[in-house]
Write an enzyme that holds these catalytic residues in place. Structure first.
Site, mmCIF file in Angstrom:
data_model
loop_
_atom_site.group_PDB
_atom_site.id
_atom_site.type_symbol
_atom_site.label_atom_id
_atom_site.label_comp_id
_atom_site.label_asym_id
_atom_site.label_seq_id
_atom_site.Cartn_x
_atom_site.Cartn_y
_atom_site.Cartn_z
ATOM 1 C CG ASN A 107 29.874 53.908 16.468
ATOM 2 O OD1 ASN A 107 29.359 52.989 15.856
ATOM 3 N ND2 ASN A 107 30.905 53.885 17.240
ATOM 4 C CG HIS A 109 33.345 51.204 20.716
ATOM 5 N ND1 HIS A 109 33.864 50.573 19.627
ATOM 6 C CD2 HIS A 109 34.343 51.245 22.112
ATOM 7 C CE1 HIS A 109 34.757 49.799 19.935
ATOM 8 N NE2 HIS A 109 35.717 50.741 21.080
ATOM 9 C CB SER A 136 30.482 54.111 25.062
ATOM 10 O OG SER A 136 31.598 53.560 26.068
ATOM 11 C CG ASP A 145 35.537 53.105 18.510
ATOM 12 O OD1 ASP A 145 34.206 53.447 17.444
ATOM 13 O OD2 ASP A 145 36.451 52.663 18.159
HETATM 14 C C1 GRF Z 1 27.497 45.761 18.849
HETATM 15 O O1 GRF Z 1 28.423 44.492 19.426
HETATM 16 C C2 GRF Z 1 28.260 47.447 18.698
HETATM 17 O O2 GRF Z 1 29.190 47.111 20.059
HETATM 18 C C3 GRF Z 1 29.597 46.553 17.593
HETATM 19 O O3 GRF Z 1 29.540 46.284 16.766
HETATM 20 C C4 GRF Z 1 27.970 44.625 17.198
HETATM 21 C C5 GRF Z 1 27.376 45.114 16.742
HETATM 22 O O4 GRF Z 1 26.328 44.227 16.345
HETATM 23 N N1 GRF Z 1 29.550 48.447 17.031
HETATM 24 P P1 GRF Z 1 24.450 43.489 15.637
HETATM 25 O O5 GRF Z 1 25.106 43.839 14.406
HETATM 26 O O6 GRF Z 1 23.794 45.229 15.875
HETATM 27 O O7 GRF Z 1 24.107 42.576 16.429
#
Ligand code: GRF
Length: 212
Positions: A107, A109, A136, A145
């Site tokens: 993931n 985050h 991260s 997370d």
């Molecule tokens: C990213 O900023 C990620 O960190 C978070 O959600 C956002 C997703 O953006 N988990 P995208 O859909 O990849 O443009």
């Protein structure tokens, strides 16, 4: 060839970065399928544009989180992925889902974990007057997370920044570090052992790989 399945809920800019890295052979693998819990996620269009099968599952059609995840697992497993990549997938995972893909579930985050797990990280950074922010990539465990961090990227917060500006700054970094981590995993360099992340058989510190 190693197989990647990506889960999204929205724009899919991180998905796009991974698609691009596969096409440029920076990742020695291929995205087999993309799944979304939102039918209108723009990321589904990005996937189709790249010729990748893309499907949405509607939570409203399932009686419970467990039932939704059971169906999702079935569809994911049909592709026999080596790694399942969460890229802006905004849904809490059932313990059964986490257990099934444990050690091959990644993931990203948007905070310097363990700071700011959960939602609205950019807003919290601004409200708290932090001078530093970031993102991260981590292995997913049952703790929201909270799984072992693999790699972080830091960005400065400037006076007068608004939420859109720091979001864009963070995302720019995400698009560099997420494909890199996926490539490490695909190349067999990255493992989760004893609730820690290991790169090239070296246990990573709590803040992940110390990039130079
Ligand atoms: C990213 O900023 C990620 O960190 C978070 O959600 C956002 C997703 O953006 N988990 P995208 O859909 O990849 O443009």
């Amino acid at each position: 060839m190693k197989h990647i399945v990506v889960l999204i809920s929205g724009n899919g800019s991180n998905l796009q970065a991974i698609i691009d890295a596969c096409q440029q052979k920076k990742i020695n693998g291929t995205i087999s399928a993309v799944f979304s819990n939102k039918a209108d996620a723009f990321g589904l269009e990005r996937a189709r544009e790249a010729g990748i099968p893309a499907h949405a599952l509607a939570a409203s059609e399932f009686a419970s989180r467990e039932a939704f995840d059971r169906q999702l697992m079935q569809e994911i497993d049909a592709w026999a992925p080596d790694v399942v990549v969460l890229a802006g997938y905004m849904r809490i995972l059932s313990p059964a889902f986490v257990a099934r893909y444990s050690g091959r579930l990644l993931n990203i985050h948007p905070s310097l974990l363990p700071k700011y797990p959960g939602l609205h990280t950019h807003r919290q950074v601004l409200e708290n007057g932090d001078e530093e922010h970031g993102t991260s990539v981590h292995f997913v465990t049952d703790e929201l997370d909270g799984g072992p961090v693999i790699l972080q990227a830091k960005v400065p917060v400037f006076e007068g920044d608004d939420e859109d500006e720091i979001t864009a700054r963070v995302q720019h970094q995400e698009h560099a570090i997420y494909p890199l981590v996926v490539s490490w995993f695909i190349d067999g360099r990255l493992k989760m052992r004893h609730n820690a992340a290991w790169l090239d058989d070296v246990q990573l510190p709590p803040q992940g790989h110390a990039a130079e």
